[in-house]
Structures are given as structure tokens and as C-alpha cells.
Design a protein around this motif. Structure first.
Motif, PDB file in Angstrom:
ATOM      1  N   PHE A  90       0.713  -1.111  -0.004  1.00 42.51           N
ATOM      2  CA  PHE A  90      -0.072   0.006   0.067  1.00 42.51           C
ATOM      3  C   PHE A  90       1.052   1.268  -0.116  1.00 42.51           C
ATOM      4  N   GLN A  91       1.893   1.238  -0.891  1.00 40.59           N
ATOM      5  CA  GLN A  91       2.609   2.452  -1.068  1.00 40.59           C
ATOM      6  C   GLN A  91       2.115   3.469  -1.972  1.00 40.59           C
ATOM      7  N   GLN A  92       0.876   3.143  -2.784  1.00 43.35           N
ATOM      8  CA  GLN A  92       0.318   3.731  -3.709  1.00 43.35           C
ATOM      9  C   GLN A  92      -1.087   3.839  -3.679  1.00 43.35           C
ATOM     10  N   PHE A  93      -1.919   4.723  -4.254  1.00 41.14           N
ATOM     11  CA  PHE A  93      -3.459   4.530  -4.363  1.00 41.14           C
ATOM     12  C   PHE A  93      -3.681   4.896  -5.460  1.00 41.14           C
TER      13      PHE A  93
ATOM     14  N   LEU B 142      -4.431  -4.155  11.168  1.00 40.61           N
ATOM     15  CA  LEU B 142      -4.240  -2.620  11.132  1.00 40.61           C
ATOM     16  C   LEU B 142      -3.973  -1.992   9.782  1.00 40.61           C
ATOM     17  N   ILE B 143      -2.786  -2.592   9.203  1.00 33.24           N
ATOM     18  CA  ILE B 143      -2.262  -2.242   7.854  1.00 33.24           C
ATOM     19  C   ILE B 143      -3.496  -2.269   6.960  1.00 33.24           C
ATOM     20  N   GLU B 144      -4.295  -3.173   6.681  1.00 33.55           N
ATOM     21  CA  GLU B 144      -5.286  -3.141   5.817  1.00 33.55           C
ATOM     22  C   GLU B 144      -6.436  -2.256   5.999  1.00 33.55           C
ATOM     23  N   VAL B 145      -6.904  -2.125   7.389  1.00 31.42           N
ATOM     24  CA  VAL B 145      -8.005  -1.101   7.771  1.00 31.42           C
ATOM     25  C   VAL B 145      -7.418   0.253   7.323  1.00 31.42           C
TER      26      VAL B 145
ATOM     27  N   ASN C 127     -11.651  -8.955   3.966  1.00 33.95           N
ATOM     28  CA  ASN C 127     -11.991  -9.499   5.372  1.00 33.95           C
ATOM     29  C   ASN C 127     -13.072 -10.609   5.357  1.00 33.95           C
ATOM     30  N   ILE C 128     -12.689 -11.553   4.134  1.00 35.44           N
ATOM     31  CA  ILE C 128     -13.630 -12.569   3.904  1.00 35.44           C
ATOM     32  C   ILE C 128     -12.814 -13.892   3.302  1.00 35.44           C
ATOM     33  N   ILE C 129     -13.274 -15.008   3.505  1.00 30.52           N
ATOM     34  CA  ILE C 129     -12.862 -16.124   2.886  1.00 30.52           C
ATOM     35  C   ILE C 129     -12.903 -16.258   1.525  1.00 30.52           C
ATOM     36  N   VAL C 130     -11.643 -16.149   0.829  1.00 34.03           N
ATOM     37  CA  VAL C 130     -11.726 -16.354  -0.720  1.00 34.03           C
ATOM     38  C   VAL C 130     -11.371 -18.041  -1.060  1.00 34.03           C
ATOM     39  N   GLU C 131     -12.290 -18.437  -1.887  1.00 31.10           N
ATOM     40  CA  GLU C 131     -11.970 -19.796  -2.299  1.00 31.10           C
ATOM     41  C   GLU C 131     -11.625 -19.854  -3.911  1.00 31.10           C
TER      42      GLU C 131
END
Length: 483
Positions: free
Chosen positions: A327-330, A468-471, A417-421
Motif C-alpha cells: 500500500f505505497q500507492q493508491f 491494522l495495515i489493511e484497515v 476480510n472474507i474467505i476467498v476460495e
């Protein structure tokens, strides 16, 4: 019985063979793979449809050489693009790619004729500059005058092999000319772009028999006896058929050149909230609706690999990205500037420079920037999907080529924040085959077909680590893009 899926995407095509085993379930193998792409011809970015026909014939010859004497065949490709043919059935011109710049101002031009919110209410289709309705607004008037019929790409290929004129509905819905409520051509919209309804062949449902392969047209090729079936001919529609979802509490991402995030619904949603969120209501099989959001997808990383002359494989780019800080760029990956730039790396760097962000320099930094922002975009759109549909999504099925990218899959699970299959990676070909098998009574229902997909496919779970990084990344992303 043998089945062959002809699955053609924007960058490649393949012929996939399947048959049932004595122990139950099906086995798939690739017969033939070839490259696809658009080329600059007479001032336009065009597809080489004749070359696709030749590659299909080569693949069918290989099938015959492998002992497949008789089979069923289905064709799927991308949506919106079309071929115009004259009364003799000949192509009037090369099919122009949706990435051509002729439609850059098409939405604004159309808005002068027709309110965009009314267009959405009628069709439920997401506003994108390259939708067929906008392409037709910019079509050469002489070509339209000469045209007897318009066929979408998979329908044209089917016509070449069987002589049958038709438009399959899952793909026809992407044209933004079908009325979501009546399920018929919207005559007011056809009039708005000066299209006579007679230009359009009958719309058919997936699963209908198209006809036999016209062997006499291809005497230079040793081909199997084949019957063509109208599968879900839009590749995303086939990918959704090939998604092994159970129940109703799941969503999907069909991850290829485009990322299509969405869910299946019994009816479309074309209210103001869906319009503002720019979700689309494309038709699925059995009367269902694919309520989805188009996201730029793996096109960005494909172009990064291309402009580096494929010095790095996709796996190598992913491995390099895994070593970089997150997350260095958006960036707004859906910005029109990324649709077809001359150099994707320079375009991303320019975007970051113009927005006063750290400019990614190395291949790993560029790839990490793309993966992070894809996942962030997925998360935002998944939130909107839940809100608009009212569905409680507990699992995200990620299918298609992107299912092989472990780094992106884990970032997606973390950020959403979800299970990915993940799996199957060849979901489009699988869905193509499933419709053929249902049409020939090998499966009694879509649910039975999906159950078999689960049993046959090696599925992988990615569990979220929502730190916290993702949040913080989500908060910053929302602030920047006001989403």
C-alpha cells in the motif's frame, strides 16, 4: 460422448476437451491454445476474426487426430464487439475492438440524445464507453447501410461453422439494447442509434442446438462430426456457470483480463443506487441475472509484462511484488487512462507523479501497486454489492486465470476480510462445457453440475488476516476516491 469448449479471450484462445469417466465425474484436457489480440488496421484497433477461424479449425483437426470422431461444441468469447455481414454472409469490415478510441466521447454524445439514467433504468447495463450501443453510435454509416445482420463475435463464429443466424442472450445483454423488464429489444433505444430491428437475428437461450458443423465448407481440414450448442457465450456468463458456489451467500470474482465482481440474482436491480454505483445486470442462464461490476483486472499486469517484452512471467512478477512494502500507492485502476495506454508502466508512474505519490520504479513495485489497488477496489465494490442487494456474503469465489495468483488472492482475503476460495482457473471453459452437458442431459440441473465441479476441482482457501495495515489502507483509499 465428447465435448469441446472453444473459449476465446482478449489475449488468448483455447480448445478444451472433456469426457466422463467410468468412475464418475469428468476429465478435461487442453487440445489447442493460441494467441489473440487486436491490431491497428486502417486507423482502427481490430480483431483478426479470420485468424480465429483458422485456429479453431486447427484445434478441431488436433481433436480428430486424438481420436475424437464425434463431439458437441460450444463457443464463448468476450462481449460487446460485433461483426457486420452483408446479404451474402460476408464480413463488411474487420470487427473493431472495444479498446479502440472511437468511442472515447460516445457517452457524452449519446447523452445529448437520451438521458443516461433512463438508459440504465431500461437496460440495467453499466455505463461503459465501449458498450455496443455506443459503438453503433460511432459505426461507419456506409457499413451499416450495407449490413444485413449484426452478429456478436461468438455468434459470428457459430454462423461460420453452422450457417445459423442467432444472438445468444447472455452476450446480447451486454449490448445495452435489451430491455431488462420485457426481455425484448428496446425499440426506443434502437431508434436512438438509428438501428433497424431487422439487423438483429433472433435472441436464443443458452443450451439450444445451433446445428451441425458444415464439413463441406472446410474440405481442406480433417474434422470430427460435430454438433454446435449455444452455450453461455459471454465468457463471464460461462465463468459464473463454472463457479462452484453452493447456496446463496456467496459472491464471485471472475479474474482474467477483466475482473468481474458480482453475484447471481433472480431479477435485475436498476434503481438509482445501482446506477450511481455503476453495477451491471447482465443475463445469465436459466433466467438469472449476473449483477456485477466491471473492474480493469489483470489487463494492467498483462500490459506490464508486455511492455517489458515478457522478461518476467506473471508468477515472477507476483514473487517480486511479494517482497515489496504494501500500500505505497493508491490509484484508480478503473481510470480510462489505463484502458489502452501505449506504455502501462509509464502511465502508472505518471499517475503517481501527478498525484504526488511515491513513484514505483522496479517491476516488483509496479506489480505490488497493481495488486494492492485491485484488492482495495474489490473490497469497496463488495461492500456496495452487499448494500445494494441486501445479501449476506460469507464467501468470495475467485475463478479464472487470476485464481493462480496466490499473492493477490491473499491480499484480497485480507482487505475484503472474507474467505476467498479459488478455482477452477479454467472456469469459463468449465461453464461452457457444463451448459453443453446440461443440454445433452448429462446433468439434470445447474446445482448438480456445480456439485460435480466441486468434486473434480482442487479448490484452495485463503483466510483473511485483516490487520491494522489493511484497515488504514482502506480508510485512505476511501478518502482519496470518496467511495
Amino acid at each position: 460422448m465428447d465435448y469441446i469448449a472453444i473459449d476465446i479471450g482478449a489475449s488468448s484462445g483455447r480448445l478444451i476437451h472433456a469426457h466422463f469417466t467410468e468412475l464418475g465425474g469428468y476429465v478435461m484436457n487442453e487440445i489447442h491454445r493460441f494467441k489473440n489480440g487486436f491490431h491497428f488496421i486502417e486507423g482502427k484497433e481490430c480483431w483478426n476474426i479470420s485468424a480465429l477461424v483458422v485456429e479453431i479449425l486447427r484445434g478441431l483437426e488436433k481433436a480428430k487426430q486424438q481420436g475424437i470422431a464425434e463431439c458437441y461444441i460450444g463457443i464463448d468469447t468476450w462481449g460487446v464487439d460485433y461483426c457486420l455481414i452483408d446479404k451474402k454472409g460476408e464480413l463488411i469490415s474487420e470487427a473493431i475492438s472495444y479498446r479502440d478510441k472511437r468511442t472515447q466521447s460516445a457517452i457524452q454524445d449519446f447523452e445529448n440524445k437520451f438521458p443516461l439514467d433512463e438508459l440504465y433504468k431500461k437496460t440495467g447495463i453499466q455505463l461503459q464507453t465501449f458498450n455496443t450501443i455506443f459503438q453503433l453510435l460511432n459505426e461507419d454509416k456506409e457499413h451499416l447501410r450495407k449490413a444485413d445482420k449484426l452478429l456478436l463475435i461468438p455468434d459470428y463464429l457459430g454462423y461460420i461453422f453452422t450457417g445459423t443466424l442467432m444472438l445468444e442472450q447472455t452476450n446480447a445483454s451486454t449490448m445495452q439494447l435489451l430491455n431488462l423488464k420485457t426481455r425484448q429489444w428496446d425499440l426506443e433505444l434502437l431508434k436512438s442509434v438509428n438501428i433497424n430491428p431487422d439487423l438483429l437475428p433472433p435472441v436464443v437461450e443458452a443450451g439450444q442446438i445451433m446445428g451441425k458443423l458444415q464439413q463441406e465448407k472446410f474440405k481442406n481440414y480433417d474434422l470430427p462430426e460435430a454438433t454446435f450448442i449455444s452455450v453461455a457465450s459471454h465468457d463471464t456468463a460461462s465463468a459464473v456457470v463454472g463457479t462452484p458456489g453452493i447456496g446463496e451467500d456467496w459472491a464471485f470474482i471472475s479474474s482474467g483480463t477483466w475482473s468481474l465482481l458480482g453475484t447471481e440474482l433472480p431479477e435485475g436491480i436498476s434503481n438509482e443506487e445501482a446506477f450511481e454505483a455503476n453495477f451491471t445486470n447482465e443475463w445469465g442462464i436459466n433466467g438469472s441475472i449476473r449483477f456485477i461490476k466491471n473492474i480493469m483486472g489483470m489487463w494492467l499486469i498483462q500490459e506490464v509484462a508486455r511492455v517489458q517484452d515478457y522478461q518476467y512471467s506473471y508468477e515472477e512478477l507476483s514473487n517480486l511484488a511479494a517482497k515489496e512494502r504494501a500500500f505505497q500507492q493508491f490509484i484508480d485502476i478503473n481510470d480510462a487512462r489505463f484502458l489502452n495506454p501505449e506504455n502501462m508502466i509509464e502511465e502508472i508512474q505518471s499517475y503517481c507523479r501527478e498525484s504526488n505519490q511515491l513513484v514505483p520504479e522496479t517491476p516488483g513495485q509496479i506489480a505490488r501497486c497493481i495488486y494492492d489497488n485491485l484488492a482495495l477496489c474489490y473490497s469497496i465494490e463488495l461492500e456496495k454489492l452487499k448494500k445494494i442487494t441486501g445479501k449476506k456474503i460469507k464467501k468470495l469465489h475467485l475463478v479464472g486465470g487470476g485464481a493462480n495468483n496466490k499473492l493477490l488472492n491473499q491480499i484480497t482475503a485480507n482487505v475484503c476480510n472474507i474467505i476467498v476460495e479459488t478455482g477452477p482457473s479454467e472456469a469459463t471453459a468449465v461453464g461452457n462445457l457444463m451448459v453443453q452437458m446440461m443440454a445433452t442431459q448429462r446433468y439434470e440441473s445447474l446445482a448438480a453440475a456445480r456439485e460435480d465441479i466441486q468434486n473434480v476441482t482442487e479448490l484452495k482457501l485463503f483466510r483473511p488476516s485483516h490487520t491494522l495495515i489493511e484497515v488504514n489502507a482502506m480508510v485512505k483509499y476511501k478518502e482519496i476516491f470518496k467511495k
